[in-house]
Each structure stands twice: as structure tokens, then as C-alpha cells.
Design an enzyme around this catalytic site. Structure first.
Site, short mmCIF file in Angstrom:
data_model
loop_
_atom_site.label_atom_id
_atom_site.label_comp_id
_atom_site.label_asym_id
_atom_site.label_seq_id
_atom_site.Cartn_x
_atom_site.Cartn_y
_atom_site.Cartn_z
N ASN A 205 34.28 -61.43 101.06
CA ASN A 205 34.65 -62.03 99.78
C ASN A 205 36.04 -61.52 99.41
O ASN A 205 36.19 -60.37 99.00
CB ASN A 205 33.60 -61.62 98.72
CG ASN A 205 33.99 -62.04 97.32
OD1 ASN A 205 34.92 -62.82 97.12
ND2 ASN A 205 33.27 -61.52 96.33
N LYS B 208 37.91 -62.28 97.01
CA LYS B 208 38.19 -62.29 95.57
C LYS B 208 39.56 -62.92 95.33
O LYS B 208 39.94 -63.83 96.08
CB LYS B 208 38.05 -60.87 95.00
CG LYS B 208 36.70 -60.24 95.40
CD LYS B 208 36.37 -59.00 94.68
CE LYS B 208 35.00 -58.50 95.14
NZ LYS B 208 34.57 -57.28 94.47
N HIS C 248 28.25 -64.06 91.30
CA HIS C 248 28.79 -62.71 91.55
C HIS C 248 28.89 -61.96 90.21
O HIS C 248 29.18 -62.56 89.18
CB HIS C 248 30.17 -62.81 92.21
CG HIS C 248 30.66 -61.50 92.71
ND1 HIS C 248 31.22 -60.55 91.87
CD2 HIS C 248 30.67 -60.95 93.95
CE1 HIS C 248 31.55 -59.49 92.59
NE2 HIS C 248 31.22 -59.70 93.84
N GLU D 203 31.09 -60.15 89.00
CA GLU D 203 32.38 -60.28 88.31
C GLU D 203 32.43 -61.59 87.52
O GLU D 203 33.01 -61.65 86.44
CB GLU D 203 33.52 -60.18 89.33
CG GLU D 203 33.74 -58.74 89.77
CD GLU D 203 34.36 -58.61 91.16
OE1 GLU D 203 34.88 -59.58 91.70
OE2 GLU D 203 34.30 -57.48 91.69
N GLU E 264 23.58 -56.79 95.13
CA GLU E 264 24.83 -56.08 94.86
C GLU E 264 24.70 -55.25 93.58
O GLU E 264 24.94 -55.76 92.47
CB GLU E 264 25.98 -57.08 94.68
CG GLU E 264 26.27 -57.89 95.92
CD GLU E 264 27.75 -58.23 96.00
OE1 GLU E 264 28.36 -57.90 97.02
OE2 GLU E 264 28.28 -58.80 95.04
N GLY F 141 33.15 -52.01 94.40
CA GLY F 141 34.53 -51.56 94.24
C GLY F 141 34.67 -50.12 93.79
O GLY F 141 35.75 -49.69 93.38
N SER G 178 30.72 -51.61 98.16
CA SER G 178 31.39 -50.51 98.89
C SER G 178 30.91 -50.39 100.34
O SER G 178 30.74 -49.27 100.85
CB SER G 178 31.22 -49.18 98.14
OG SER G 178 31.86 -49.26 96.88
P1 PGA Z 1 33.27 -54.13 97.44
O1 PGA Z 1 32.88 -55.53 96.75
O2 PGA Z 1 32.93 -54.23 98.89
O3 PGA Z 1 34.76 -54.00 97.20
O4 PGA Z 1 32.49 -53.08 96.73
C1 PGA Z 1 31.70 -56.18 97.12
C2 PGA Z 1 31.54 -57.45 96.35
O5 PGA Z 1 32.01 -57.54 95.21
O6 PGA Z 1 30.95 -58.42 96.86
#
Ligand code: PGA
Length: 260
Positions: free
Chosen positions: A9, A11, A97, A99, A169, A175, A215
Site C-alpha cells: 500500500n 499510500k 483502511h 487512515e 491492521e 507506521g 509495521s
Molecule cells: P505500515 O502501514 O506498514 O507502514 O505500518 C501498514 C498499512 O497502513 O497498511
């Protein structure tokens, strides 16, 4: 047997030209196509076309989008529909997601409509669910996952549900560099599979791929895939460098040889 799915992803990263350069380098570095591991990149909408061209017609890497609207077309300024994504060669679409939920106010009722629209047009939705740190700390992880699944999938037939991939998640792991442990991921995945078993059927639950996200790195992917409850990963930060995404793909291919 569920094959492993590794999804990058991106983003809001990479212009269309940066994306094309990245994908050309990535193709050189990837392991040989594997019967047990499926790879997906999900660039921003603006880079889908350049990534599709850079991947080429017979690429083993599939294309995914990071979101979509549920209507096919119309007066919805700024939105992108399932037929538009299909036309660009997308096979998957990430939906719900955290976010999008936290920053753009996305709620379960719209996620549910998006899942239905994606399925109607032959896109495979990847539904993201997960608890906050406060919810984990107060012991409500299972309730949160159950509620998110019910709200997002309610009313779908079992067959339709079988077309959905779930990404667990935990918000506190996204992140932050603080991945869930394999035990925490496995426990959540078991809960998800139990809920799917009760709402659809045990057979559908058994067929559904459940990814872990939060992560994931070249260092921890192997330990996450040790459990057959973890059917792959949704990767943010570590998918933005060719080296780390290619390493994750290589480790995943080695972790699940045919028949295991
Ligand atoms: P990350 O993000 O690997 O940077 O923690 C995962 C995600 O948001 O799908």
C-alpha cells in the site's frame, strides 16, 4: 489451501513517473513467480496507469487501488469508481483502511457499499479492520473486530463473502515500527475466522485470506508467516523501497513452499 498474498500500500507516495521507475526496478529484483505467493502493488490513483504499463502484460504482480466510491459514475467530484479501476487493470481494492476512517471520516455503512460495488464489478476487496491501543488495553479487541466485520459485511451472501480478503491492521501498529507479535496477530486472526464462520459458514471462513498489517518489515515477515493463520501481509512503509519489498516477497515465497 490459501495462497499467501503480499500487498504493498503505497499510500500518498510516488508520482506517476517515480512509480514507473520503481516498478521497473522492482521487477528485476523479485523472486521467480511462485504458485503459492501472490504480489500486489497499490499505488495512488494517479500512478495506476504508469504502473500498469511498467508492469507489462504478463506481469506476476497484480494491480490494486487504495479506495474507491460505490457508485459507477455521476456527479461525485473527486471520486473514482470500480469500473474505472477495472478498466485500468486493477484486480484488488483496499477498503476501510484506518487512515481513511480516522482522517476522512469513513464509516462502516459506506465501507459496506464499497465492498458490494467492488464485488459487483469483479474487484477483490481487501477490508481493513483493527483496534486502537485504548481498545486493546481495555480488552475489547475481539468485540471491535466482530463489530467491524458485522457492519462491513452484513447482508452479503456467503459466496460474495468468499470474494473478500480481510486485513487485520491494529491501529497502534501502523507506521509506528511496533508490529503486533505473531501471537497477537494469530489470536486476532482466529477471532476473525470464527466470526466469518458464524456469519457465513465454516467453509467460507476456511477459504478467506486474512492478512496482517502494521509495521511489517523484511525482518519480521518470516515470523508472522510461521502461522498458517496468517495468509500474507498488507505493507505500508516497507513497500516503498525496492529492496525491502523485494526481500519481503522473497521471504514469503520461501516461507510457504507448495503444499504447506
Ligand atoms: P505500515 O502501514 O506498514 O507502514 O505500518 C501498514 C498499512 O497502513 O497498511
Amino acid at each position: 489451501m490459501r495462497s499467501v498474498l503480499i500487498v504493498g500500500n503505497w499510500k500518498m507516495n510516488k508520482t506517476a513517473s517515480e512509480a514507473a521507475i520503481f516498478v521497473r526496478e522492482l521487477k528485476e529484483r523479485l523472486p521467480l513467480p511462485s504458485a503459492t505467493v501472490e504480489l500486489v502493488v497499490a499505488p495512488p490513483f494517479t500512478a495506476l496507469e504508469s504502473v500498469r504499463i511498467a508492469l507489462g502484460a504478463s506481469s506476476p504482480i497484480q494491480l490494486g487501488a487504495q479506495d474507491m466510491f460505490w457508485e459507477d459514475h455521476g456527479a461525485y467530484t473527486g471520486e473514482v469508481s470500480a469500473p474505472m479501476l477495472k478498466d485500468l487493470g486493477c484486480r484488488y481494492v483496499i477498503l476501510g483502511h484506518s487512515e481513511r476512517r480516522a482522517l476522512f471520516g469513513e464509516q462502516s455503512d459506506s465501507i459496506q457499499k464499497k465492498i458490494r460495488a467492488a464485488l459487483k464489478h469483479g474487484l477483490r476487496p481487501i477490508l481493513c479492520i483493527g483496534e486502537s491501543l485504548a481498545q486493546r488495553d481495555n480488552g475489547s479487541t475481539d468485540d471491535v473486530l466482530t463489530q467491524q466485520l458485522h457492519e462491513s459485511l452484513s447482508g452479503l451472501t456467503g459466496e460474495a463473502m468468499a470474494g473478500v480478503t480481510i486485513a487485520y491492521e491494529p491501529i497502534w501498529a501502523i507506521g509506528t515500527g511496533k508490529s503486533a507479535t505473531t501471537e497477537q496477530a494469530v489470536a486476532a486472526h482466529r477471532t476473525i475466522r470464527r466470526v466469518l464462520g458464524a456469519t457465513a459458514s465454516p467453509a467460507i471462513a476456511d477459504r478467506t485470506r486474512i492478512l496482517y498489517g502494521g509495521s511489517v518489515t523484511p525482518q519480521n515477515i518470516e515470523s508472522l508467516l510461521v502461522s498458517d493463520q496468517v495468509d500474507g501481509a498488507l505493507i505500508g512503509g516497507a513497500c516503498l523501497q525496492v529492496e525491502s519489498f523485494a526481500t519481503i516477497a522473497t521471504v514469503a515465497s520461501a516461507a510457504r513452499p507448495i503444499g504447506v
